[in-house]
Motif scaffolding. Sequence first.
Motif, short mmCIF file in Angstrom:
data_model
loop_
_atom_site.label_atom_id
_atom_site.label_comp_id
_atom_site.label_asym_id
_atom_site.label_seq_id
_atom_site.Cartn_x
_atom_site.Cartn_y
_atom_site.Cartn_z
N ILE A 1 0.85 -1.20 0.00
CA ILE A 1 0.00 0.00 0.00
C ILE A 1 0.88 1.25 0.00
CG2 ILE A 1 -1.73 1.32 1.29
CD1 ILE A 1 -2.88 -1.38 2.22
N SER A 2 1.94 1.25 0.82
CA SER A 2 2.76 2.47 0.86
C SER A 2 3.55 2.62 -0.45
CB SER A 2 3.69 2.47 2.06
OG SER A 2 4.54 1.37 2.00
N HIS A 3 3.92 1.48 -1.06
CA HIS A 3 4.62 1.54 -2.35
C HIS A 3 3.71 2.12 -3.42
CE1 HIS A 3 6.60 -0.52 -5.97
NE2 HIS A 3 7.43 0.38 -5.55
N TRP A 4 2.44 1.68 -3.42
CA TRP A 4 1.48 2.21 -4.39
C TRP A 4 1.29 3.70 -4.19
CZ3 TRP A 4 -2.93 -2.04 -4.14
CH2 TRP A 4 -2.39 -3.25 -4.59
N GLN A 5 1.28 4.13 -2.93
CA GLN A 5 1.10 5.57 -2.69
C GLN A 5 2.31 6.34 -3.19
OE1 GLN A 5 0.08 4.94 1.39
NE2 GLN A 5 -2.06 5.52 1.10
N TRP A 6 3.48 5.74 -3.06
CA TRP A 6 4.68 6.40 -3.59
C TRP A 6 4.58 6.51 -5.11
CZ3 TRP A 6 8.27 4.79 -7.19
CH2 TRP A 6 9.34 5.69 -7.40
N ILE A 7 4.16 5.41 -5.77
CA ILE A 7 4.04 5.45 -7.24
C ILE A 7 3.05 6.54 -7.65
CG2 ILE A 7 3.13 4.18 -9.24
CD1 ILE A 7 4.39 1.69 -8.20
N ALA A 8 1.92 6.62 -6.93
CA ALA A 8 0.90 7.61 -7.28
C ALA A 8 1.45 9.02 -7.12
CB ALA A 8 -0.33 7.43 -6.41
N SER A 9 2.24 9.26 -6.07
CA SER A 9 2.71 10.64 -5.89
C SER A 9 3.89 10.94 -6.81
CB SER A 9 3.06 10.89 -4.43
OG SER A 9 4.31 10.32 -4.15
N TYR A 10 4.81 9.99 -6.98
CA TYR A 10 5.99 10.28 -7.81
C TYR A 10 5.60 10.40 -9.28
CZ TYR A 10 10.61 10.15 -9.88
OH TYR A 10 11.73 10.49 -10.60
N TYR A 11 4.77 9.47 -9.75
CA TYR A 11 4.41 9.50 -11.18
C TYR A 11 3.15 10.33 -11.42
CZ TYR A 11 8.15 6.26 -11.92
OH TYR A 11 9.40 5.71 -11.98
N MET A 12 2.69 11.05 -10.39
CA MET A 12 1.58 12.00 -10.52
C MET A 12 0.35 11.39 -11.16
SD MET A 12 3.77 15.37 -11.50
CE MET A 12 2.51 16.57 -11.12
N CYS A 13 -0.10 10.26 -10.61
CA CYS A 13 -1.34 9.68 -11.14
C CYS A 13 -2.25 9.35 -9.96
CB CYS A 13 -1.05 8.43 -11.96
SG CYS A 13 -0.24 7.17 -10.98
N ALA A 14 -3.47 8.94 -10.23
CA ALA A 14 -4.43 8.66 -9.17
C ALA A 14 -4.09 7.35 -8.50
CB ALA A 14 -5.83 8.59 -9.78
N ILE A 15 -4.30 7.28 -7.18
CA ILE A 15 -4.01 6.03 -6.47
C ILE A 15 -4.91 4.91 -6.99
CG2 ILE A 15 -5.57 6.69 -4.57
CD1 ILE A 15 -2.39 4.68 -4.00
N GLY A 16 -6.14 5.29 -7.43
CA GLY A 16 -7.06 4.29 -8.00
C GLY A 16 -6.49 3.63 -9.23
N ASP A 17 -5.75 4.41 -10.05
CA ASP A 17 -5.11 3.84 -11.25
C ASP A 17 -4.09 2.78 -10.86
OD1 ASP A 17 -6.38 5.26 -13.24
OD2 ASP A 17 -5.07 7.00 -13.01
N VAL A 18 -3.32 3.09 -9.81
CA VAL A 18 -2.27 2.14 -9.40
C VAL A 18 -2.93 0.86 -8.91
CG1 VAL A 18 -0.24 1.83 -7.96
CG2 VAL A 18 -0.87 4.11 -8.71
N TYR A 19 -3.98 1.02 -8.11
CA TYR A 19 -4.67 -0.15 -7.55
C TYR A 19 -5.23 -1.01 -8.68
CZ TYR A 19 -8.70 -2.48 -5.25
OH TYR A 19 -9.65 -3.38 -4.83
N ARG A 20 -5.83 -0.34 -9.68
CA ARG A 20 -6.43 -1.11 -10.78
C ARG A 20 -5.35 -1.80 -11.61
NH1 ARG A 20 -9.55 2.64 -14.08
NH2 ARG A 20 -7.53 2.99 -15.03
N GLY A 21 -4.21 -1.10 -11.78
CA GLY A 21 -3.14 -1.70 -12.58
C GLY A 21 -2.45 -2.83 -11.84
#
Length: 816
Positions: A79-99
């Motif tokens: 979960i914290s890794h996904w949040q990092w991806i969402a903030s660093y790559y400037m995308c929605a956390i929902g996108d990361v979860y779905r991907g």
Amino acid sequence: MYFVEVILPLSLAKTFTYSISEAEFHYIKKGMRVAVPFGKSKIYTALVIEIHQNKPELYEAKEIHQILDEKPIVTEIQISHWQWIASYYMCAIGDVYRGAMPSALLLESETVISQKQDLFVDESLLSDDEYLVYQALQQQSSLKVQDIISILNKKNIFPVIQKLIDKNILVLQEEMLETYKPKLVRYVRLHSKYDSNAGLSELLETLKNANKQKEIVLGYFQLSATEKKPLTVKKLVEATNSSSAIVKALIEKEIFEDYFLQEDRVNFKGKITDELLQLSTAQQTAFDGIKENFTQKEVCLLHGVTSSGKTEIYIKLIEEYIDSGKQVLYLLPEIALTTQLVGRLRTYFGNKVAVFHSKYNNNERVEVWNQVLQNSEKAQVVIGARSALFLPFDNLGLIIVDEEHEQTFKQVDPAPRYHARDAAIVLAHSHKSKVLLGSATPSLETYFNANSGKFGLVEISERFGNVMMPNIELVDLKDKYFRKKMTGHFSDVLIAEITNALTLGEQVILFQNRRGYSPIIECMTCGHVPQCQQCDVSLTYHKHNNQLRCHYCGYTMAKPTHCHSCSSVDLATKGFGTEQIEQELISIFSNAKTGRMDQDTTRGKFGFEKIIDSFKNREIDILVGTQMLAKGLDFDNVSLVGIMNADNMLYHPDFRAFERSFQMMTQVAGRAGRSEKQGKVIIQTYNPNHNTIQQVTNNDYLGMYKEQLYDRQIYKYPPYFRIIKLTLKQRDFEKLKEGSMWLYQVLAQNLNMPVLGPEEPAISRIRNEFIRTIIIKIPQETSITITKKTIQKILNSFEAVAQYRAIKVALNVDFY
């Protein structure tokens, strides 16, 4: 009041709060899935990331429908890794979860469900609800989740569906059913009793009246003398112009024996080798160097020339980590590579190896997900493409990123547009584990980091077993065309070398980075070129199905017989792709077997395996392919590699064109001569004196690195600057022009750094949407987080302008 904070699998940047009862509050844990209502009537599978008692201010929290898991299926580190991806790559956390989640774990109200074919179901084992769903599927072929809700007359249906999926009765519609049977090839050999000379005269005596049979036996001797390799029945029948019935008669007479060979797929049946892996001196030095680096640094780069035996070093390292009870993740850039590697790793680790990539269907992916989560024996080593990064590791010790320079590690569309190499380094940091990057041609950023001491660096400069580096020869196409020494797209030099290799029974790889037959069909009278109706590109001609196809949106039309503009019948093709090379090969080398490997021939789940296996089993003599061939494949019988046209890679409007060309050519060249004999590489080019081509010829990575680094510093490119690229798309040209200009001006005013744009890219319209790009270059010393916050604010105000709301903006951080 009890609440959960959840992520929804939608492109939404914020999390949502739902209310739960006290009992649920004590039961639910972070990382469980819950089904929640969202919008008017939709239900989604959401992920719990927090349990709290703070009532939301702005809206009334709805209740959740139900809890889907008994224990968390996503770990806190994830979960914290996904949040990092969402903030660093400037995308929605929902996108990361779905991907990140396998789609079988993300049921939603639109999912279509159907029944597995040819399946016996014991109805007595089903519960009432399951039986009702099963009955309904007997009446119609597929149901939507909404239909099942109305059949069972209750909202809480996901557990029922999940149970039926677990019992293997239902499948989700997303899956394509792949019917692939392992390919069995029938070979023949002479019966062992005829091995001696006395045996042979006895054989000819037996056959003196059966002429047809005698012909086949003599043909067999001729072929096995010329072709030092096992003979297939098919080949023998073709060569002697006879029929398989005669071969059958010979087998019945016990003169021949037949046997079958097969390569297996996902399950491992071979025996694990007991002998220990012996590293060469160079490999051992590198191995010790890596371990030493790991004591001080988290990341180490292994820079070894092609065929220097990097895989053996990886295996040795994996062994150590597995013995200490840790999990290992092995990332590869291309699905084609996993096939070859799985075979190699399974001989050492047997069933401890799991594979995870997008050609696997839903159920297989969920299976691997659960094995990794439970830290099971079967998934001690996970091999996969970039998506394997999202698996729920419990005890990760080492991540290996092989061929780290490959651009396929970067996800382009849809969001999250992450780079697997960089995300892997962050993931390893939170697991306190190590990362090993391996490549013969590292990307400039990685090598820069290794040189500046941020990463460890270990180099191997000799090939394994002291095999010579291939001998590279340049062919000047200008000169050859001028002297009329070309046959089609082949120079006399290349033809001579191919002929030579084929007579010695060796295999050839030809590289042309373009699929199809030819990229342009032009009218010779008026110069009209058929264009795609929805994109700004010319249509590529595909000969085998006689149509013109757009490689961007898939639009097709039949090949025209006359010009659409002036009706002239004089149409000519310009340029060439893999298909045309294959056709020319068939006419020049009519008795060689040719194969082709590109996106068109590797569509199915086992597309790669079929081609790679037949090339490995030497059923194909010449393999033509696109850049799929350039990645770490290992064939021991390839002595010649030809690069058909080195220039079309060099002149791309991209700041990495030279670096990429160098990597691509060196990698393709590295497929030649991987066993005792020195390989040969022929590069056909119009520009043999070009610096990059010279650097490939001399295998001079450092020269290329220094030259490119110098340019990057002057023109403000990575590794000295970070780049964020904004892509704006809209069907209305004027609106897009105006909106992109507005955005550019606001960005340029608020950011104290180079902002370039709004620029029309080389292909400025795809699928009827016009495109504009803006590039922001962030200097090294500027804080990237503050810059991103500013950009995000500006984008939010851009969204707030009514007339620009219809413009789609995609952000791509480190787009290279």
